[in-house]
Each structure stands twice: as structure tokens, then as C-alpha cells.
Design a protein around this motif. Structure first.
Motif, short mmCIF file in Angstrom:
data_model
loop_
_atom_site.label_atom_id
_atom_site.label_comp_id
_atom_site.label_asym_id
_atom_site.label_seq_id
_atom_site.Cartn_x
_atom_site.Cartn_y
_atom_site.Cartn_z
N ASP A 140 1.79 8.24 -7.70
CA ASP A 140 0.64 7.80 -8.90
C ASP A 140 1.03 6.52 -9.73
O ASP A 140 0.27 5.50 -9.93
CB ASP A 140 0.27 8.87 -9.86
CG ASP A 140 -0.38 10.02 -8.97
OD1 ASP A 140 -0.95 10.04 -8.14
OD2 ASP A 140 -0.22 10.92 -9.61
N SER A 162 0.88 -1.20 0.07
CA SER A 162 0.02 0.14 -0.03
C SER A 162 0.80 1.36 -0.25
O SER A 162 1.86 1.30 0.65
CB SER A 162 -0.84 -0.11 1.28
OG SER A 162 -1.21 1.35 1.52
N ARG A 181 1.21 8.85 0.35
CA ARG A 181 0.21 9.87 0.05
C ARG A 181 0.43 10.99 1.01
O ARG A 181 0.38 12.06 0.97
CB ARG A 181 -1.10 9.39 -0.13
CG ARG A 181 -1.42 8.86 -1.40
CD ARG A 181 -2.01 9.59 -2.45
NE ARG A 181 -2.21 8.91 -3.63
CZ ARG A 181 -1.58 9.03 -4.67
NH1 ARG A 181 -0.75 10.23 -4.68
NH2 ARG A 181 -1.66 8.63 -6.00
N GLU A 196 1.11 3.50 -7.35
CA GLU A 196 -0.29 2.91 -7.42
C GLU A 196 -0.85 2.24 -8.52
O GLU A 196 -1.66 1.20 -8.44
CB GLU A 196 -1.25 4.16 -6.90
CG GLU A 196 -2.40 3.86 -6.33
CD GLU A 196 -3.18 4.89 -5.40
OE1 GLU A 196 -3.08 5.96 -5.95
OE2 GLU A 196 -3.33 4.79 -4.35
#
Lengths: 231, 231
Positions: B198, B118, B123, B201
Motif C-alpha cells: 500500500d 508497478s 500484490r 503504491e
DNA sequence: AACTTATGGATTGTCGACAACATTCAGATT
DNA sequence: AATCTGAATGTTGTCGACAATCCATAAGTT
């Protein structure tokens, strides 16, 4: 107390011998390091300063400093007021060591291709290795393999990388010494090297990276059993 | 000899103060390390054991051991019977440090994508960084940048990599402290981070690797002047 | 004047002794 | 019998003193 007892398991270190002109701590560190990476001092083995000082006929100061050097090599760990011992090797650590090695070798490969470095020295190492494999000389083959990879890193022309790799390879040495080597696998591994050099020469980045990665992974699978410690 | 001279540049270390329950050598090493990576002790500066021992009110033994710790951090070098000093930083070394950092971060990125880790913690760090950039708070921005990269390595879940990165980052800290930071460039650098997250992810390996590589190279170009030493 | 040789100072290297700390085991107490 | 207490032991932590080495400088010689 050490005079004539029946030697609990044969002491692996002796007197430091005649004078060399390097600091004692370096001589001591060298001996201890050799004992550890060769497996004579197994993971978990306690390192008693006073005992080592007596065995080597030096005072505790150089012993302490030598142990500290080994500590930063990652070979020894200290627990304050409790003791120092050869660092135990967990399966996870072994995994991490090999994966970091992979990253180092990939980095070297990239630099060699990017900078157009000559791979002639690697060719030479390859020949030596194949000769050893043909002669079924296990020791020579292991030595040749080490020489090959050392050369690979060296021609990458990156001093910090070389130092880091050498340090890491100490522990790889130790791991290999603690494992039972299987001949066939090693023979097979020897054949991996020439294609790597080919890819380097062809400046085929993707193929070279893929081959060196696969090779490193192979090495760690020669005998991935967990390593016994002696705590 | 140190009593009341006009202080050649103000002595950067004082008495070690009250009792903590960690070994003296660790306290000494911590102080010295802080002085070095903050630039208060410049590269080339000699480290005299007896002088440091007096300044810190301890004997030479812990000083020696502390210096040895820093030596293996790569911050100090010893020349036997001659002296110890803060290791000079050559342009080449700086280059090598940053390129090794790049390899470490690339390795972390690969692991994060491969293992499906994760990226939520990243972030959060991004937000903090953008806030600092908007407030034009240089210190906070640098701290947030460091936190971001530390987190990146941490979530890669590789203890050896983390340890190696921390050690390397000591010297990066030192380099940054010795450089004049230029605000605009730093502002620009802050904006690099969200796209990296980004790409992570999206599990877009090539893009993530390319972005982190470019970012690391950027960092080293903030002010790549050679670093003055004091020998 | 140029070259070699002492000699002194500064710094690290090594040593032996003592202090601090943690663990363990025996003994007393409940 | 179980538990707490405390002393004994083993190990590392710290210290002050002395030895070894290198470097620079000055003296002496050719």
C-alpha cells in the motif's frame, strides 16, 4: 612459442618470484587483481590459463583458483569451454556500482550516528585530504579520499558491510583507473568531506545522509564517459 | 573408512548421478550449497576434500573449486593446510546479515518509488502469502515470503543489488533452517506485507521505508537464539 | 616429573597429463 | 558460387599422484 617474439603489447605479469608463505593462488589472485583494478588488464581482455601459468611459472591449478577468486570479486567472467576474460564494464554496471556504494555509505552514516561513534578518525583523514588538495597532489588526494571512506565504513563497526564495501571498491578502483581524472572536479570533491563530518558530529541524520548521497553521486559524475573495452 | 560404519549422522551426499551438461564443480557446489543452507551440514562441520570426492565419485579438483565457490558465498571457510569447514555462525554475524538485508530492501523500496515501478507483481505475492497463512501451511508461507522479497528486489531493476541480495539470502536461508520456527509469529509476519505494498503504491517513501525496516527486524526476532555449531 | 624433540598421520597445496567441448577454417559437393 | 561436412586448433574441464604443512602424540633427555 613465447621465447623471443616481439611482445604483442608487453606482458603485464612476470614470474611470481621468491617464496612467500601464502598459497600460490592467493599470490596469483593478488597480482591479477592489481593488474585489473589498475587498468593494466583492460575489460574484455582474455585471460588464458596456460599463458598466465607460463608467465608466472606456476601450474594451471593455482591460476584457475585465482581466477575463480576474481570471478567472485566480480572482476572476471568465464564462458565454459570458451574462455575467461576481464569482465566488460557497461555504463549500467557503473551506475549500479555507484548506487550500491551510496547505499553502503548511507548505512554506515546511520549506524555511526545511531551508535554515537566517535568521528575523530574522520577528522584526521579530512585534514590529510585538504593538505593534498592544497599541494595539488592528485595521487595523494585520491588515496586520502579512499582512506576517508574506508574509515567511514570501518568505524560503522559492521564486518559484513566492510567486506562488501571493500569488494565493491575494487571495481570502483578499476573504474577510476580507466577514466581520465579531471583535476578541478576532484579538488571540488575534497571540500565535500568536512561538512559530512560536521553533520555526523552534530548527529544530524538527515543532513548527513543527504550530504553523503550527494557526494557519492558527485564522484560518479567526475567523468561519466563510457569505458572502452578490448574484446 | 566410510564403508559400513553406523553412519555418524547419515552421510548427506551421494554419488553425483548421471551426466548433466554443466561443469562438475557447479553440480558439486549446488549440492553442497543445498546441504548447507538446508542445515543438513551444520556450521562447524568439517569438509574433507578426499571424503567428499569419494562420496560423490569425482576427483578432488571439482570439489576444491566448488568449495571455493561456497567460500565466496560466505558459507565455507578455509584454514590453509588445516581444513575447510562450514562457516560457524556467530550471533553477531546473524545480526549483521539481517541489518544488511534491511539496507538492501530499503534501497529497493526507494528505487521502486522513485522510478514509479508497478507494484502489481507484489500484490500477487501478497495474495499467495495470505492464502498460505489461512491454510496454516508453514512451508508454503515461508516460500511465499521469500518470493515476495525476491520480487521486491527484482522489480527494483538493479542487477547488482539482486545478485548481492541472492547471495545474502543464502545465509538467511541457512539461519532459518537452523532455527525452530514458531508458527504464531510467522502468521503475524504475513500480515505485514500488504501495508508495505500500500505504501509503495501511495509513493509514501517514509512510510514504506519504515514498514520494510520494521518487517525485516521482525523477521530476525522470530527466534533469535544463538545457533549451535559442531566443531 | 617436566620439558624438548622427533615422528607419524591427516589435510590441503601444487603439478603435469589427458579428455571434453566449441569454434573456425579448409575442402568437397551440389 | 553457395552450402554442407569434417578435421584441426585452442581453450577449459577433470583426473591421479606427489609435495608441503600443520597438529598431536610419543619418545627421549635433563
Amino acid at each position: 612459442m613465447t621465447q623471443a617474439d616481439p611482445a604483442p603489447a608487453a606482458t603485464p605479469l612476470q614470474d611470481i618470484g621468491p617464496i612467500e608463505n601464502v598459497p600460490l593462488r592467493v599470490q596469483v589472485a593478488t597480482r591479477l587483481r592489481a593488474a585489473i583494478v589498475s587498468g593494466r588488464l583492460r575489460p574484455g581482455e582474455p585471460l588464458i590459463e596456460t599463458a598466465l601459468a607460463q608467465q608466472m611459472n606456476v601450474s594451471r591449478a593455482p591460476i584457475r583458483e585465482a581466477i575463480q577468486i576474481l570471478e567472485n570479486d566480480g572482476l572476471v567472467e568465464t564462458i565454459a569451454y570458451k574462455g575467461k576474460r576481464v569482465k566488460p564494464l557497461t555504463a549500467r554496471e557503473v551506475e549500479e556500482i555507484y548506487s550500491l556504494r551510496e547505499a553502503f555509505e548511507v548505512m554506515a552514516v546511520r549506524r555511526i550516528i545511531e551508535r554515537g561513534t566517535s568521528v575523530a578518525p574522520l577528522r584526521a583523514q579530512c585534514d590529510a585530504m585538504l593538505a593534498a588538495a592544497k599541494a595539488d597532489d592528485l595521487e595523494a588526494l585520491v588515496a586520502a579520499d579512499e582512506a576517508f571512506h574506508h574509515t567511514l565504513i570501518q568505524i560503522a563497526d559492521h564486518e559484513l558491510l566492510l567486506a562488501s564495501w571493500k569488494n565493491l571498491y575494487l571495481r570502483i578502483h578499476q573504474i577510476m583507473a580507466l577514466r581520465n581524472r579531471e583535476r578541478p572536479k576532484l579538488q571540488e570533491v575534497a571540500g565535500n568531506h568536512p561538512p559530512i563530518v560536521d553533520a555526523l558530529e552534530a548527529k544530524d541524520m538527515d543532513r548527513a545522509v543527504a550530504l553523503i548521497s550527494a557526494h557519492t553521486r558527485n564522484l560518479n559524475e567526475i567523468d561519466p564517459e563510457t569505458i572502452a573495452t578490448t574484446p
